[in-house]
Design a protein around this motif. Structure first.
Motif, PDB file in Angstrom:
ATOM      1  N   ALA A   1       0.833  -1.201   0.000  1.00  0.00           N
ATOM      2  CA  ALA A   1       0.000   0.000   0.000  1.00  0.00           C
ATOM      3  C   ALA A   1       0.870   1.255   0.000  1.00  0.00           C
ATOM      4  O   ALA A   1       1.931   1.296   0.633  1.00  0.00           O
ATOM      5  N   ASP A   2       0.431   2.263  -0.712  1.00  0.00           N
ATOM      6  CA  ASP A   2       1.087   3.567  -0.687  1.00  0.00           C
ATOM      7  C   ASP A   2       0.826   4.185   0.685  1.00  0.00           C
ATOM      8  O   ASP A   2      -0.320   4.479   1.032  1.00  0.00           O
ATOM      9  N   PRO A   3       1.858   4.384   1.505  1.00  0.00           N
ATOM     10  CA  PRO A   3       1.627   4.887   2.861  1.00  0.00           C
ATOM     11  C   PRO A   3       1.108   6.322   2.905  1.00  0.00           C
ATOM     12  O   PRO A   3       0.584   6.755   3.928  1.00  0.00           O
ATOM     13  N   THR A   4       1.249   7.054   1.808  1.00  0.00           N
ATOM     14  CA  THR A   4       0.780   8.440   1.808  1.00  0.00           C
ATOM     15  C   THR A   4      -0.696   8.554   1.450  1.00  0.00           C
ATOM     16  O   THR A   4      -1.317   9.583   1.730  1.00  0.00           O
ATOM     17  N   THR A   5      -1.255   7.498   0.823  1.00  0.00           N
ATOM     18  CA  THR A   5      -2.672   7.537   0.425  1.00  0.00           C
ATOM     19  C   THR A   5      -3.467   6.365   0.973  1.00  0.00           C
ATOM     20  O   THR A   5      -4.699   6.404   0.996  1.00  0.00           O
ATOM     21  N   GLY A   6      -2.775   5.310   1.392  1.00  0.00           N
ATOM     22  CA  GLY A   6      -3.449   4.100   1.840  1.00  0.00           C
ATOM     23  C   GLY A   6      -3.930   3.211   0.709  1.00  0.00           C
ATOM     24  O   GLY A   6      -4.508   2.147   0.957  1.00  0.00           O
ATOM     25  N   GLN A   7      -3.687   3.611  -0.526  1.00  0.00           N
ATOM     26  CA  GLN A   7      -4.179   2.847  -1.671  1.00  0.00           C
ATOM     27  C   GLN A   7      -3.304   1.625  -1.915  1.00  0.00           C
ATOM     28  O   GLN A   7      -2.082   1.718  -2.030  1.00  0.00           O
ATOM     29  N   LEU A   8      -3.954   0.466  -2.002  1.00  0.00           N
ATOM     30  CA  LEU A   8      -3.260  -0.791  -2.267  1.00  0.00           C
ATOM     31  C   LEU A   8      -3.534  -1.212  -3.711  1.00  0.00           C
ATOM     32  O   LEU A   8      -4.676  -1.436  -4.090  1.00  0.00           O
ATOM     33  N   PRO A   9      -2.503  -1.310  -4.548  1.00  0.00           N
ATOM     34  CA  PRO A   9      -2.733  -1.727  -5.929  1.00  0.00           C
ATOM     35  C   PRO A   9      -3.190  -3.180  -5.995  1.00  0.00           C
ATOM     36  O   PRO A   9      -2.868  -3.991  -5.118  1.00  0.00           O
ATOM     37  N   THR A  10      -3.934  -3.510  -7.017  1.00  0.00           N
ATOM     38  CA  THR A  10      -4.354  -4.897  -7.217  1.00  0.00           C
ATOM     39  C   THR A  10      -3.222  -5.697  -7.852  1.00  0.00           C
ATOM     40  O   THR A  10      -2.249  -5.135  -8.365  1.00  0.00           O
ATOM     41  N   GLU A  11      -3.373  -7.001  -7.832  1.00  0.00           N
ATOM     42  CA  GLU A  11      -2.406  -7.847  -8.529  1.00  0.00           C
ATOM     43  C   GLU A  11      -2.333  -7.469 -10.009  1.00  0.00           C
ATOM     44  O   GLU A  11      -1.246  -7.372 -10.589  1.00  0.00           O
ATOM     45  N   HIS A  12      -3.496  -7.271 -10.612  1.00  0.00           N
ATOM     46  CA  HIS A  12      -3.522  -6.919 -12.034  1.00  0.00           C
ATOM     47  C   HIS A  12      -2.774  -5.619 -12.292  1.00  0.00           C
ATOM     48  O   HIS A  12      -2.010  -5.519 -13.276  1.00  0.00           O
ATOM     49  N   GLU A  13      -2.966  -4.632 -11.436  1.00  0.00           N
ATOM     50  CA  GLU A  13      -2.276  -3.350 -11.627  1.00  0.00           C
ATOM     51  C   GLU A  13      -0.767  -3.511 -11.535  1.00  0.00           C
ATOM     52  O   GLU A  13      -0.018  -2.929 -12.327  1.00  0.00           O
ATOM     53  N   ARG A  14      -0.297  -4.302 -10.591  1.00  0.00           N
ATOM     54  CA  ARG A  14       1.149  -4.484 -10.444  1.00  0.00           C
ATOM     55  C   ARG A  14       1.724  -5.326 -11.585  1.00  0.00           C
ATOM     56  O   ARG A  14       2.828  -5.059 -12.073  1.00  0.00           O
ATOM     57  N   ILE A  15       1.000  -6.341 -12.009  1.00  0.00           N
ATOM     58  CA  ILE A  15       1.487  -7.181 -13.105  1.00  0.00           C
ATOM     59  C   ILE A  15       1.620  -6.359 -14.381  1.00  0.00           C
ATOM     60  O   ILE A  15       2.635  -6.442 -15.093  1.00  0.00           O
ATOM     61  N   THR A  16       0.617  -5.552 -14.686  1.00  0.00           N
ATOM     62  CA  THR A  16       0.682  -4.743 -15.906  1.00  0.00           C
ATOM     63  C   THR A  16       1.655  -3.579 -15.759  1.00  0.00           C
ATOM     64  O   THR A  16       2.222  -3.111 -16.755  1.00  0.00           O
ATOM     65  N   ALA A  17       1.886  -3.136 -14.528  1.00  0.00           N
ATOM     66  CA  ALA A  17       2.866  -2.068 -14.309  1.00  0.00           C
ATOM     67  C   ALA A  17       4.260  -2.504 -14.730  1.00  0.00           C
ATOM     68  O   ALA A  17       5.065  -1.683 -15.188  1.00  0.00           O
TER      69      ALA A  17
END
Length: 381
Positions: free
Chosen positions: A13-29
């Motif tokens: 998770a991004d500690p500045t926003t709390g947003q956790l990327p999905t597996e799909h988002e990280r794989i395509t990143a």
């Protein structure tokens, strides 16, 4: 010198926003990052292998094959392929296939990994880790170097007149880097076969890695592959850049403090003083990276971790743009000036093929791999 990027494939998770990327988002990143690596003129993109959360890269060759279709020049590698729990036959097949699909832009880093629970998931025991490393690599080497392999060992079923398919591209096996942060037997294997040794020196002080690299260099020369200073060494590194160091520290501190790999441990200041992590200006990055050569000697590959700890993709791409504009040209120019005339070229497929055509024989499979005559002490950190 090859310069590139590696990813450990964490989902944080991004500690500045709390947003956790999905597996799909990280794989395509990973595809976007690899394309940016090529766009700015770097040489290598590598991704690790993990089979447990919070990581996603359980099948790095699948990801790399897709990236191969979206790039033209960069070498595609692994930050670790688990030689202990993967079957050597499958490694031989998968990486030869990736060689063909990428036009030879393939190599790999073999390692034991650092997650003990993975062993029983694949029917292995962590108590056999070193034995598995030695036995599996010996078989893998034969599968690539020989058409018909008859083999028996302790940790898998025997093979009789087995041919691994597809065969390596141009009869040149993918170059192997052996990755280790504390295992002298791995340095010994790398030296014995004339392979590369990748010391991912991102967590501990340089003195720990100097000993392992020194052992590898000494044994590389002992086995007749060249002088110790000509051995194939790769190093890790990390960075976060801003126009001035104060901004870099302020921006990166929350990511560092919450990172799953080193958060809640040493301070950012202590970590940057004792490891290759650079959090600062482009000039600071240049100066610190060039000191690696002073500590470890002339080497062939420098990979940086840049996408970890919850950093958003946009930030990672911006970091690479800044690195490509302000750091990469200076590093290339300085490395070129420092390169000894007889320092071997990086072990790319093209260079290895040229050597083969010139009649220079690569290291061949051996009957057994010896253990080190003298081993460095294990770290208790």
């Amino acid at each position: 010198m090859e310069i590139g990027v590696f990813s450990v494939s964490d989902i944080t998770a991004d500690p500045t926003t709390g947003q956790l990327p999905t597996e799909h988002e990280r794989i395509t990143a990973m595809v976007a990052i690899a394309r940016k690596v090529e766009e700015i003129g770097m040489d290598v993109f590598a991704i690790g292998e993990h089979h447990n959360p919070p990581f996603f890269s359980s099948s790095p060759t699948t990801e790399l094959a897709y990236i191969a279709a979206h790039t033209e020049h960069i070498t595609l590698s692994t930050a670790t392929t688990l030689i202990t729990t993967n079957d050597p036959v499958k490694i031989a097949e998968d990486f030869a296939m990736l060689q063909h699909l990428s036009g030879g832009r393939t190599d790999l880093v073999l390692g034991r990994g650092n997650t003990a629970p993975v062993y029983p998931w694949f029917g292995k025991s962590s108590a056999d880790a070193v034995e598995l490393t030695v036995e599996n690599y010996h078989l893998l080497r034969r599968l690539w170097d020989e058409e018909n392999v008859s083999w028996s060992g302790k940790h898998r079923t025997a093979l009789q007149n087995f041919t691994s398919t597809p065969r390596p591209l141009d009869s040149v096996a993918p170059f192997v880097w052996h990755g280790s942060i504390r295992t002298p037997e791995v340095a010994e294997i790398a030296a014995y076969y004339g392979d590369g040794f990748f010391a991912n020196n991102i967590f501990w002080p340089k003195e720990h890695y100097q000993e392992l690299i020194g052992l590898y260099r000494q044994r590389f020369e002992h086995y007749g592959h060249g002088r110790a200073d000509q051995a194939y060494v790769g190093l890790g590194g990390q960075f976060y850049l801003a126009e001035n160091s104060q901004d870099a520290v302020a921006q990166f501190r929350p990511y560092f403090d919450n990172a799953p790999v080193y958060g809640h441990g040493p301070s950012l200041e202590d970590f940057t003083s004792q490891t290759p992590l650079t959090v600062g200006s482009p000039q600071q990055m240049i100066e610190k990276t060039l000191t690696f050569q002073e500590y470890f000697g002339d080497y062939h590959r420098q990979l940086f971790l840049v996408d970890h700890a919850g950093l958003p993709l946009k930030t990672v791409l911006n970091q690479l743009d800044l690195f490509g504009e302000r750091v990469l040209p200076e590093l290339r120019a300085e490395y070129a000036k420092r390169k000894p005339a007889d320092h071997p070229e990086p072990p790319t497929h093209a260079n290895l093929l040229a050597a083969r055509r010139a009649g220079i024989k690569p290291a061949t499979a051996r009957n057994e791999v010896p253990v080190p005559e003298k081993t460095p002490e294990e770290s208790h950190v």
